[in-house]
Design an enzyme around this catalytic site. Structure first.
Site, PDB file in Angstrom:
ATOM      1  N   SER A  42      -7.345   7.471   7.616  1.00 20.41           N
ATOM      2  CA  SER A  42      -6.411   8.308   8.342  1.00 20.41           C
ATOM      3  C   SER A  42      -5.530   9.168   7.432  1.00 20.41           C
ATOM      4  O   SER A  42      -4.845  10.086   7.905  1.00 20.41           O
ATOM      5  CB  SER A  42      -5.507   7.428   9.210  1.00 20.41           C
ATOM      6  OG  SER A  42      -4.720   6.562   8.413  1.00 20.41           O
TER       7      SER A  42
ATOM      8  N   SER B  53      -7.857   3.485   4.904  1.00 19.09           N
ATOM      9  CA  SER B  53      -7.256   4.819   5.073  1.00 19.09           C
ATOM     10  C   SER B  53      -6.637   5.418   3.823  1.00 19.09           C
ATOM     11  O   SER B  53      -6.191   6.563   3.846  1.00 19.09           O
ATOM     12  CB  SER B  53      -6.206   4.775   6.188  1.00 19.09           C
ATOM     13  OG  SER B  53      -6.817   4.570   7.431  1.00 19.09           O
TER      14      SER B  53
ATOM     15  N   LYS C 177       2.856  10.433   3.298  1.00 15.87           N
ATOM     16  CA  LYS C 177       2.159  10.324   4.581  1.00 15.87           C
ATOM     17  C   LYS C 177       3.171  10.193   5.714  1.00 15.87           C
ATOM     18  O   LYS C 177       4.147   9.442   5.622  1.00 15.87           O
ATOM     19  CB  LYS C 177       1.214   9.125   4.559  1.00 15.87           C
ATOM     20  CG  LYS C 177       0.300   9.020   5.782  1.00 15.87           C
ATOM     21  CD  LYS C 177      -0.642   7.828   5.644  1.00 15.87           C
ATOM     22  CE  LYS C 177      -1.588   7.714   6.838  1.00 15.87           C
ATOM     23  NZ  LYS C 177      -2.497   6.553   6.715  1.00 15.87           N
TER      24      LYS C 177
END
Length: 506
Positions: free
Chosen positions: A156, A180, A81
């Site tokens: 997210s 997330s 990420k």
């Protein structure tokens, strides 16, 4: 399409370490898959082909020379990420504010992955500064759900979950501030784990909400998640919130759970997570999972956690308040973009112009919410009250875990919604995290494991399993046992199959 991308991380590791395949072959297979389908999915913001192949070659050299490999996951590819710093590799946090920034250092999670010989394929898309539940808030465009390219992959960390679901990587790293990791896992049919707060270092994790942010493993199986968990977890003196305690035995627990026996385990169903606002197909899939846990010998009881009803409003005061403080560092003076620096504007004007251009609408909304909640005359009424609710939520968890070993619920109230459906309705977007937020506020461990597909739309549903702080292994045992039972009910077929994806996104 090579068969290598179909294999689990554990299977790939065994083949690489035995010399049956090379790490370079495995890395190249996944790089080829990214090239084939990521135009449609948009899971990656940056693909580090050269770095990935170099890391793979280093593992192959160890295997060829008969040297011990660095870890059980050495040579296995991973999607990272884009909120974790990577030395010399772009780290944007999904924002124009950090467009083109090349960090001079690795986050601790990144460093541990490199030291373990894990092959980092690149950086995945995300909601800007991790603020969102759909990955539509990325400054670089939305990621799409491989199950249906018209739908979101969660947020997210939708880039990481989509990379797994599209078989672009067997492993990924996400971060979880209010769900997330778990919510994207649920809507893409993958496994997502939020470890106990402080058990995985936050050093080098670009901060959104410092008392809530937590990095964790993402995978397609519980065993793979456990293997990755043990690589990244552990005390870090560079992180003042890091817990100096042994890593819970998550790998041993996952292997124990795979026996399929949950005799003596007490499972609590959270009464507050269900009913109005929950998609009927999600609730039916969840109830099927509850019955499968019973069939494995678990004792299932209902548990009431009344303060959980106030978790969402408390979160949306605490998290924006911390964001308001953390994002003040983006002042156009030290790093990131700079707008208006032409000699005709004051420093204050440059700062204002840069923030106007660099921050997206959702980030600005949360900064304003947080600044207001912290302002003179409102602090006690808003931020202070939210922290009191946080204490009540932690007490509800403590009371529940005094009677049960784990708690369970749906991970999120609905399956993946269509891109654009909730962009104009922030409250509808925020409700995607109704079930996940309490564990962030309390700091305990939680994970999402796929529990079938909704009979309404055929889209994945997630089972959330929550455990006490530093008892992460409890949820791994239950998740692994459930995974075996779920797959057996499907006749041994995996819940996630390789989707046929090609071309540009619709």
């Amino acid at each position: 399409m090579t068969e290598l991308i179909r294999k689990t991380a554990a299977e790939l590791a065994a083949q690489i370490h035995s010399g049956e395949v090379t790490a370079v072959e495995v890395a190249q297979a996944h790089l080829d898959r990214i090239a084939e389908v990521d135009g449609a999915v948009h899971a990656f913001l940056h693909v580090d082909t050269e770095g990935a192949l170099a890391a793979a070659r280093a593992v192959d050299e160890d295997v060829a020379a008969g040297r011990p490999v660095a870890s059980p996951l050495a040579g296995v590819p991973l999607a990272l990420k884009d909120v974790l710093t990577t030395r010399g590799v772009p780290t944007t946090v999904g924002s124009r504010m950090l467009e083109g920034w090349l960090p001079p250092y690795d986050a601790t999670v990144t460093r541990r992955l490199r030291e373990a010989g894990v092959v980092i394929l690149g950086k995945t898309n995300m909601d800007e500064f991790a603020m969102g539940s759909s990955t539509e808030n990325s400054a670089y465009g939305p990621t799409r759900n491989p199950w249906d390219l018209d739908r979101v992959p969660g947020g997210s960390g939708g880039g990481s979950s989509a990379a797994l679901a599209a078989f672009e990587a067997p492993l990924a790293i996400g971060t979880d501030t209010g769900g997330s990791i778990r919510q994207p896992g649920a809507v893409t049919g993958t496994v997502g784990v939020k470890p106990t707060y402080g058990s995985v270092s936050r050093y080098g994790l670009v901060a959104f909400s410092s008392s809530l942010d937590q990095a964790g493993p993402c995978a397609r199986t519980v065993l793979d998640a456990a293997l990755l968990h043990e690589v990244i977890a552990g005390h870090d003196p560079l992180d003042s919130t890091s817990i100096d305690a042994p890593v819970p035995p998550v790998l041993a627990a996952a292997r124990e759970g795979a026996s399929g026996d949950l005799s003596g385990v007490r499972v609590g169903v959270v009464a507050q997570f269900g009913g109005e606002g929950y998609q009927p197909g999600v609730l039916r899939s969840f109830q099927n999972a509850v019955e499968q846990l019973r069939s494995l010998g678990a004792e299932v009881v209902e548990v009431s956690c009344p303060s959980f009803d106030y978790a969402l409003p408390a979160y949306y005061l605490i998290a924006p308040s911390e964001a308001s403080s953390n994002l003040a560092r983006f002042d156009a003076m030290r790093y990131g973009i700079r707008v208006g620096d032409d000699g005709t504007h004051s420093a204050e004007e440059v700062m204002s112009l840069t923030r106007e251009k660099g921050f997206g609408p959702e980030v600005k909304r949360r900064i304003m919410l947080g600044t207001y909640a912290l302002s003179s005359g409102y602090y006690d009424a808003y931020y202070g009250s939210a922290q009191k609710v946080r204490t009540l939520i932690a007490r509800d968890f403590d009371a529940a875990f005094a009677t049960v070993d784990v708690l369970i619920s749906p991970t999120t109230p609905t399956t993946a919604f269509k891109i654009g459906d909730r962009v104009g309705d922030p409250m509808a977007m925020y409700k995607a995290d109704l079930c996940t937020i309490p564990s962030n506020l309390a700091g305990n461990a939680a994970m999402s494991v796929p529990c079938g597909q909704s009979d309404e739309d055929g889209l994945p549903v997630g089972l959330q399993i929550m455990a006490p702080a530093l008892q992460d292994h409890r949820m791994y045992r239950v998740a692994a046992a459930y995974e075996v039972a779920r797959d057996a009910a499907l006749g041994g077929a995996p819940i996630l199959s390789v989707p046929e994806l090609s071309g540009a996104a619709r």
